[in-house]
Design an enzyme around this catalytic site. Structure first.
Site, PDB file in Angstrom:
ATOM      1  N   HIS A  62      -6.350 -15.932 -17.185  1.00 23.12           N
ATOM      2  CA  HIS A  62      -6.953 -15.053 -16.174  1.00 23.12           C
ATOM      3  C   HIS A  62      -6.432 -15.390 -14.785  1.00 23.12           C
ATOM      4  CE1 HIS A  62     -10.031 -13.250 -18.811  1.00 23.12           C
ATOM      5  NE2 HIS A  62     -10.058 -14.432 -19.394  1.00 23.12           N
ATOM      6  N   PHE A 116     -12.444 -19.821 -11.838  1.00 21.59           N
ATOM      7  CA  PHE A 116     -13.786 -19.256 -11.921  1.00 21.59           C
ATOM      8  C   PHE A 116     -13.725 -18.012 -12.781  1.00 21.59           C
ATOM      9  CE2 PHE A 116     -16.884 -16.151 -10.190  1.00 21.59           C
ATOM     10  CZ  PHE A 116     -18.056 -16.818 -10.565  1.00 21.59           C
TER      11      PHE A 116
END
Length: 337
Positions: A62, A116
């Site tokens: 990601h 995150f």
């Protein structure tokens, strides 16, 4: 006419999750008769078969939230999906909020060692930033489990997109009427939408009917915080209170009150095996998980550790993950996910 099934390959599943272990295991379970069946299998693989390294591999695929530059390890389709999932965040971003996100992302990565992770679909930049700040004080093991849950939400959304695309291909190839293809897509969107709504209602404290489980309702794992690694080979026992009183009485002998439910030994990832049957509804009551810590750490201060917790009537459809964080001279626990 035989029911239609949808097959998914490893490469497609890497785009959905990022973990090669996840992709391999779920591809083995393919084909699936429905999106709902695929999601159930995906949850089983992710939470029961993918180890810490596999989770970190998925996280690394990601981009940092608020950035459009894809991760170097991201699958091309995954990178495209990431942009779409963050579209609301980009649409609501300001120069100031993006700067704050960048700063907090850097602080987060420095503390936890991974990006995150949040299911950003439909969330504004301010919402995401508020959640990042809220989660930042968490202990690393707690935050790791939250990130794993968010990864699963993202995976489920992407599986829905994958199934929708494949349903269209199948419908076109078999010359199905357009209305049939549209209905199939609506059904899939309804399934994933209902699943995510249920997750939101749980977090808001609402009582809902949980789907069929893919793992026992009570699980645990053991981490050796003195070594910074999972604790393998720890014997674990699960018991339920069936004594003369509704619950153990503090200061009184509890001999004969605890009834054995199951036992196991932690694997190389610190996870316990199956301590009880996989049932949709767990019996309410007082439970005790005991760990033979003296065998694992003979020089430690604690010969064994017992954790006692209560499952209430209103919680009988929930999952209870009760980890043990152990060192030779201390231990702690919490209710995980």
């Amino acid at each position: 006419m035989a029911a239609k099934t949808i097959a998914v390959g490893e490469d497609e599943l890497v785009a959905c999750c990022g973990s090669t272990r996840f992709a391999q295991e779920l591809a083995k379970a393919s084909p699936f008769s429905s999106l709902e069946e695929a999601i159930a299998a995906a949850r089983d693989v992710w939470f029961n078969k993918v180890d810490v390294n596999g989770c970190l591999q998925a996280f690394s695929a990601h981009p940092q939230i608020g950035q459009q530059t894809p991760s170097s390890s991201a699958h091309p389709t995954s990178a495209q999906w990431s942009k779409g999932e963050q579209s609301t965040a980009f649409a609501t971003a300001t120069t100031s909020s993006l700067q704050q996100l960048a700063e907090w992302n850097a602080r987060y990565y420095q503390k936890f060692g991974f990006v995150f992770l949040i299911c950003a679909s439909g969330r504004s930049t301010e919402e995401i930033l508020a959640e990042l700040k809220k989660r930042f004080p968490n202990r690393p093991i707690v935050e790791f489990e939250i990130a794993a849950q968010e990864q699963m939400k993202i995976t489920e959304l992407r599986l829905a997109k994958l199934f929708s695309s494949k349903a269209k291909e199948t419908s076109t190839g078999d010359h199905y009427p357009a209305a049939v293809a549209k209905k199939a897509e609506e059904d899939r969107v309804s399934i994933i939408g209902g699943h995510l709504t249920a997750a939101s209602e749980v977090s808001a404290g609402k009582t809902i009917q949980a789907p069929s489980r893919t793992r026992p309702p009570i699980t645990t794992h053991v981490l050796d915080v003195s070594r910074g690694s999972p604790a393998a080979g720890v014997e674990v026992y699960l018991e339920i209170w069936k004594g003369p009183h509704p619950r153990p009485v503090f200061g009184e002998s509890d001999a004969g009150g605890w009834v054995f439910q199951g036992s196991s030994t932690t694997d190389n990832d610190g996870r316990s095996g199956q301590l009880m049957s996989i049932v949709d509804v767990v019996n309410p009551g007082i439970y005790r998980i005991s760990f033979n810590t003296s065998k694992y750490c003979p020089t430690g201060f604690f010969p064994y550790v017992s954790i006692i917790f209560e499952i209430k009537e209103s919680q009988k459809r929930e999952h209870f993950h009760v980890p043990l964080l152990l060192s030779p001279f201390s231990f702690t626990t919490y209710r995980g996910s």
